[in-house]
Design a protein around this motif. Structure first.
Motif: not given
Lengths: 211, 211
Positions: A180-182, B14-21, B30-41, B48-54
């Protein structure tokens, strides 16, 4: 016409209308009813009428749509009445595939140059257009007017190149790099993430199997 | 887990989550909070929490997500724990670009063969895989198990080839030809319409300019 009123869903469907209307034109079809178009496109006739009404309703009751006129009008909405200069960053297979796609030329996208880092590619020509070393990108951008850059370089190079292009005045990026380009908000970015497309296919294939 | 409950919008993300992970894993995170992932993505943490709760909510309060586990689980949902055999119809630049995309191999997509009509291409090898004449496609399909066919042939050939592949037992098509394939419902079709993507870019560029 107020473009801001048109929903994103309608915009996303316009290129498909444009493709079907272009096919009809090639077959010398002069007019078409929403019902006929609906059968061709597997979309309901009412959706077609609703979508096309966004643009002032080019259809006439009992007559149908004038294909030529509608094609031209949708073309204008899509910005295809203007000329766009495009460069390709990354002249590997994917960059070459884009460069060889003659249809783009027909729609007002003029390929001006390709850039690569690979000495084996630099100096080669594709459809008469020379592949330049990426080192020349900055001076090229300063001396030429470029609207769109297609980015087909590997992921780890893409962000730096995109940031530089933004600095050097690019208006839009067609991004094929799986990242993703920022970029500043005023730069249009259209992503084509092939890997994500394949993963969606894989998901659907695997849920199909388990049914 | 009932896959049918998951909305299409979540699947598409999902493919985008997969790419970032995957990127995080490469960096040994090793681990990441939904907040950190949220800032990256650039997505809200609550989305993020809602999606991954699925998928049974792999996160733990105050601990975050286990990257490795979440990556593997999403991979399973995407069907990447299975091996997929893929063939490419059309060994021009685009077909070769797909064939050279080594990342696919890493995710369980094994390129088995390429087919083309061009005598100049037939017999050539790409990553050790031979380009065969398209005439051999039928017998190849009868003798080999193929899940996915990538279609990179011109528009006017695509439908016939797709119909034949359907008849010969293909499960899914990754269609790059600028046409809509009309196939039995049980065949998965994922379209990548490059021209439509460029037209969307053009639209956004032209509405940007007029703002």
């Amino acid at each position: 016409m107020d473009e801001k009123k048109i929903s994103k869903a309608v915009i996303n469907r316009l290129p498909r209308y444009y493709r079907y209307l272009g096919d009809l034109l090639e077959k010398d079809v002069v007019r078409i009813s929403s019902k006929e178009l609906s059968e061709m496109m597997s979309v309901t006739a009412s959706q077609i009428r609703q979508d096309l009404n966004n643009f002032g309703g080019f259809g006439q009751q009992g007559y149908g749509y004038n294909v030529d006129y509608l094609y031209a009008e949708i073309g204008k909405i899509l910005g295809l009445d203007k000329q766009h200069n495009i460069i390709i960053i990354g002249a590997g297979n994917l960059g070459q595939a884009l460069a060889n796609y003659a249809d783009f030329e027909r729609r007002g996208f003029t390929l001006k140059s390709l850039f690569d880092i690979d000495p084996k590619l630099i100096g080669n020509e594709i459809r008469g257009i020379k592949i330049r070393p990426i080192d020349e990108l900055e001076s090229y951008m300063k001396e030429n007017y470029v609207d769109i850059a297609a980015i087909t370089v590997p992921r780890f190079n893409a962000s730096e190149i995109a940031n530089n292009l933004a600095k050097w005045g690019i208006k839009a990026m067609w991004n094929f790099a799986p990242t993703d380009l920022n970029l500043p908000k005023d730069i249009v970015v259209e992503n084509v993430h092939l890997a994500e497309s394949l993963l969606r296919l894989s998901f659907r294939l695997s849920s199909n199997k388990s049914n």
